[in-house]
Motif scaffolding. Structure first.
Motif, PDB file in Angstrom:
ATOM      1  N   GLU A  94      50.157  -1.304   6.444  1.00 38.99           N
ATOM      2  CA  GLU A  94      49.707  -2.409   7.473  1.00 38.99           C
ATOM      3  C   GLU A  94      50.996  -2.235   8.491  1.00 38.99           C
ATOM      4  OE1 GLU A  94      46.932  -5.486   5.402  1.00 38.99           O
ATOM      5  OE2 GLU A  94      48.917  -5.983   5.379  1.00 38.99           O
ATOM      6  N   ALA A  95      52.256  -2.242   7.860  1.00 35.83           N
ATOM      7  CA  ALA A  95      53.374  -2.394   8.990  1.00 35.83           C
ATOM      8  C   ALA A  95      53.542  -1.078   9.843  1.00 35.83           C
ATOM      9  CB  ALA A  95      54.622  -2.616   7.939  1.00 35.83           C
ATOM     10  N   HIS A  96      53.326   0.081   8.863  1.00 33.93           N
ATOM     11  CA  HIS A  96      53.208   1.412   9.686  1.00 33.93           C
ATOM     12  C   HIS A  96      52.480   1.629  10.685  1.00 33.93           C
ATOM     13  CE1 HIS A  96      54.386   5.586   9.993  1.00 33.93           C
ATOM     14  NE2 HIS A  96      53.152   5.570  10.381  1.00 33.93           N
ATOM     15  N   LEU A  97      51.136   0.933  10.352  1.00 38.84           N
ATOM     16  CA  LEU A  97      49.976   0.893  11.495  1.00 38.84           C
ATOM     17  C   LEU A  97      50.208   0.036  12.469  1.00 38.84           C
ATOM     18  CD1 LEU A  97      46.878   1.203   9.126  1.00 38.84           C
ATOM     19  CD2 LEU A  97      47.961   3.117  10.581  1.00 38.84           C
ATOM     20  N   GLN A  98      50.970  -1.038  12.350  1.00 35.44           N
ATOM     21  CA  GLN A  98      51.490  -2.073  13.585  1.00 35.44           C
ATOM     22  C   GLN A  98      52.420  -1.436  14.233  1.00 35.44           C
ATOM     23  OE1 GLN A  98      52.610  -5.479  11.396  1.00 35.44           O
ATOM     24  NE2 GLN A  98      50.309  -5.929  10.743  1.00 35.44           N
ATOM     25  N   ARG A  99      53.313  -0.803  13.771  1.00 30.68           N
ATOM     26  CA  ARG A  99      54.461   0.077  14.624  1.00 30.68           C
ATOM     27  C   ARG A  99      53.637   1.281  15.247  1.00 30.68           C
ATOM     28  NH1 ARG A  99      56.933  -0.480   9.538  1.00 30.68           N
ATOM     29  NH2 ARG A  99      56.868   1.567   9.157  1.00 30.68           N
ATOM     30  N   ALA A 100      52.771   1.869  14.694  1.00 33.86           N
ATOM     31  CA  ALA A 100      51.835   2.857  15.414  1.00 33.86           C
ATOM     32  C   ALA A 100      51.177   2.497  16.714  1.00 33.86           C
ATOM     33  CB  ALA A 100      51.205   3.658  14.340  1.00 33.86           C
ATOM     34  N   ALA A 101      50.432   1.230  16.368  1.00 34.98           N
ATOM     35  CA  ALA A 101      49.837   0.534  17.597  1.00 34.98           C
ATOM     36  C   ALA A 101      50.792   0.420  18.681  1.00 34.98           C
ATOM     37  CB  ALA A 101      49.143  -0.716  17.146  1.00 34.98           C
ATOM     38  N   LEU A 102      51.997   0.006  18.536  1.00 34.22           N
ATOM     39  CA  LEU A 102      52.958  -0.106  19.864  1.00 34.22           C
ATOM     40  C   LEU A 102      53.317   0.969  20.234  1.00 34.22           C
ATOM     41  CD1 LEU A 102      55.374  -2.996  17.876  1.00 34.22           C
ATOM     42  CD2 LEU A 102      53.437  -3.390  19.840  1.00 34.22           C
ATOM     43  N   ARG A 103      53.378   2.141  19.472  1.00 31.11           N
ATOM     44  CA  ARG A 103      53.696   3.285  20.223  1.00 31.11           C
ATOM     45  C   ARG A 103      52.593   4.240  20.644  1.00 31.11           C
ATOM     46  NH1 ARG A 103      56.392   8.527  16.327  1.00 31.11           N
ATOM     47  NH2 ARG A 103      56.653   9.773  18.099  1.00 31.11           N
ATOM     48  N   PHE A 104      51.287   3.948  20.118  1.00 30.95           N
ATOM     49  CA  PHE A 104      50.273   4.573  20.729  1.00 30.95           C
ATOM     50  C   PHE A 104      49.227   3.730  21.191  1.00 30.95           C
ATOM     51  CE2 PHE A 104      51.881   7.059  17.034  1.00 30.95           C
ATOM     52  CZ  PHE A 104      52.722   8.043  17.815  1.00 30.95           C
ATOM     53  N   PRO A 105      49.320   2.704  22.209  1.00 32.52           N
ATOM     54  CA  PRO A 105      48.680   1.602  22.561  1.00 32.52           C
ATOM     55  C   PRO A 105      47.276   2.260  23.191  1.00 32.52           C
ATOM     56  CG  PRO A 105      50.111   2.201  24.193  1.00 32.52           C
ATOM     57  CD  PRO A 105      50.864   2.941  23.101  1.00 32.52           C
ATOM     58  N   VAL A 106      46.305   1.231  23.065  1.00 39.37           N
ATOM     59  CA  VAL A 106      44.962   1.277  23.530  1.00 39.37           C
ATOM     60  C   VAL A 106      44.933   0.436  24.636  1.00 39.37           C
ATOM     61  CG1 VAL A 106      42.543   1.191  22.983  1.00 39.37           C
ATOM     62  CG2 VAL A 106      44.336   2.249  21.299  1.00 39.37           C
ATOM     63  N   GLY A 123      48.899  14.030  26.068  1.00 42.72           N
ATOM     64  CA  GLY A 123      49.131  14.859  25.061  1.00 42.72           C
ATOM     65  C   GLY A 123      48.729  14.089  23.607  1.00 42.72           C
ATOM     66  N   VAL A 124      49.623  14.458  22.932  1.00 41.14           N
ATOM     67  CA  VAL A 124      49.335  14.230  21.465  1.00 41.14           C
ATOM     68  C   VAL A 124      49.372  12.669  21.085  1.00 41.14           C
ATOM     69  CG1 VAL A 124      51.681  14.576  20.512  1.00 41.14           C
ATOM     70  CG2 VAL A 124      49.760  14.894  18.877  1.00 41.14           C
ATOM     71  N   ASP A 125      50.342  11.999  21.966  1.00 40.92           N
ATOM     72  CA  ASP A 125      50.154  10.418  21.747  1.00 40.92           C
ATOM     73  C   ASP A 125      48.756   9.973  22.125  1.00 40.92           C
ATOM     74  OD1 ASP A 125      52.711  10.742  21.423  1.00 40.92           O
ATOM     75  OD2 ASP A 125      53.512   9.769  23.236  1.00 40.92           O
ATOM     76  N   ARG A 126      48.052  10.531  23.114  1.00 46.20           N
ATOM     77  CA  ARG A 126      46.928  10.003  23.373  1.00 46.20           C
ATOM     78  C   ARG A 126      45.904  10.285  22.215  1.00 46.20           C
ATOM     79  NH1 ARG A 126      44.158   8.550  27.966  1.00 46.20           N
ATOM     80  NH2 ARG A 126      42.028   9.072  28.267  1.00 46.20           N
ATOM     81  N   SER A 127      46.159  11.427  21.730  1.00 43.49           N
ATOM     82  CA  SER A 127      45.277  11.738  20.482  1.00 43.49           C
ATOM     83  C   SER A 127      45.360  10.736  19.310  1.00 43.49           C
ATOM     84  CB  SER A 127      45.390  13.262  19.892  1.00 43.49           C
ATOM     85  OG  SER A 127      45.214  14.047  20.771  1.00 43.49           O
ATOM     86  N   PHE A 128      46.757  10.424  19.112  1.00 43.27           N
ATOM     87  CA  PHE A 128      46.788   9.224  18.145  1.00 43.27           C
ATOM     88  C   PHE A 128      46.282   8.001  18.622  1.00 43.27           C
ATOM     89  CE2 PHE A 128      51.025  11.872  16.968  1.00 43.27           C
ATOM     90  CZ  PHE A 128      50.303  12.428  15.880  1.00 43.27           C
ATOM     91  N   SER A 129      46.264   7.446  19.748  1.00 39.59           N
ATOM     92  CA  SER A 129      45.722   6.588  20.454  1.00 39.59           C
ATOM     93  C   SER A 129      44.116   6.635  20.123  1.00 39.59           C
ATOM     94  CB  SER A 129      45.799   6.387  21.866  1.00 39.59           C
ATOM     95  OG  SER A 129      47.307   5.931  22.094  1.00 39.59           O
ATOM     96  N   HIS A 130      43.584   7.835  20.097  1.00 46.00           N
ATOM     97  CA  HIS A 130      41.928   7.875  19.712  1.00 46.00           C
ATOM     98  C   HIS A 130      41.836   7.300  18.332  1.00 46.00           C
ATOM     99  CE1 HIS A 130      39.962   9.738  22.958  1.00 46.00           C
ATOM    100  NE2 HIS A 130      41.126  10.581  23.045  1.00 46.00           N
ATOM    101  N   LEU A 131      42.845   7.760  17.674  1.00 42.69           N
ATOM    102  CA  LEU A 131      42.585   7.222  16.137  1.00 42.69           C
ATOM    103  C   LEU A 131      42.756   5.857  15.858  1.00 42.69           C
ATOM    104  CD1 LEU A 131      44.915  10.041  14.276  1.00 42.69           C
ATOM    105  CD2 LEU A 131      42.299   9.655  14.204  1.00 42.69           C
ATOM    106  N   LEU A 132      43.609   5.197  16.862  1.00 42.85           N
ATOM    107  CA  LEU A 132      43.854   3.481  16.405  1.00 42.85           C
ATOM    108  C   LEU A 132      42.602   3.018  17.263  1.00 42.85           C
ATOM    109  CD1 LEU A 132      47.675   3.393  17.097  1.00 42.85           C
ATOM    110  CD2 LEU A 132      46.359   3.258  15.100  1.00 42.85           C
TER     111      LEU A 132
END
Length: 194
Positions: A94-106, A123-132
């Protein structure tokens, strides 16, 4: 790809669940013999294949980020079927996903028809945002806990639980049968030992 938050039955499979299941299943597991996110080029190819942004600029460091994000999602999906990782592993995921949400916002866009999530970045940051955004979409539909990983320890394939009461623990009847057979043999051994 934008994700529209709106009414849907909780058991409905959708683009969001397909994206997350596909992403988690890129790792080696019972039905996948090879790692699919080995380097930047592989990450770019995977995101392009699922139409989740232009990740042509993905690097090997991005591949490592993708695998870490996938592992955090896996930890949560294992909790969805009651695997015994314990509170610490779930908290770490959960902590990792919370950090990812800050790094790859929606970004949330509200319209007269409803609410839409738009991945941000490039780029790839946008792709990670798609996952979140897919996770947020499923959560808004009440279907996030339906994205699971098979409880069979020789499989661990991610799947979307389509059962009416969201009680599936295995990706297939084959895995369910294997686990039932194992449990039966264990009980038989215990009886014989007594």
């Amino acid at each position: 790809m934008k994700v529209t938050l709106g009414p849907a039955r909780a058991g409905d499979e959708c683009l969001s669940s397909n994206l997350l299941v596909g992403f988690v299943n890129t790792r080696v597991h019972g039905k996948q013999a090879e790692e699919q996110l080995t380097d930047g080029a592989a990450v770019a190819k995977w995101f392009q294949a699922v139409d989740a942004g232009d990740s042509a600029d993905a690097t090997d460091a991005d591949a490592a980020t993708a695998r870490e994000l996938r592992d955090a999602l896996l930890g949560i999906l294992r909790a969805h079927v009651g695997c015994d990782e314990g509170v610490a592993m779930v908290a770490e995921s959960e902590a990792h996903l919370q950090r990812a949400a800050l790094r790859f916002p929606v970004t949330t866009v509200v319209t007269a028809q409803g609410c839409e999530l738009h991945p941000t970045g490039t780029g790839v940051d946008r792709s990670f945002s798609h996952l979140l955004s897919a996770v947020a979409d499923l959560a808004s539909r009440g279907a996030w806990r339906r994205v699971k990983v098979c409880k069979n320890d020789t499989c661990y394939t991610a799947f979307f639980d389509k059962t009416r009461n969201s009680s599936a623990l295995y990706c297939s009847t084959t895995c369910s049968g294997q686990m039932a057979t194992r449990a039966y043999r264990e009980r038989k051994k215990e009886c014989a030992a007594r």
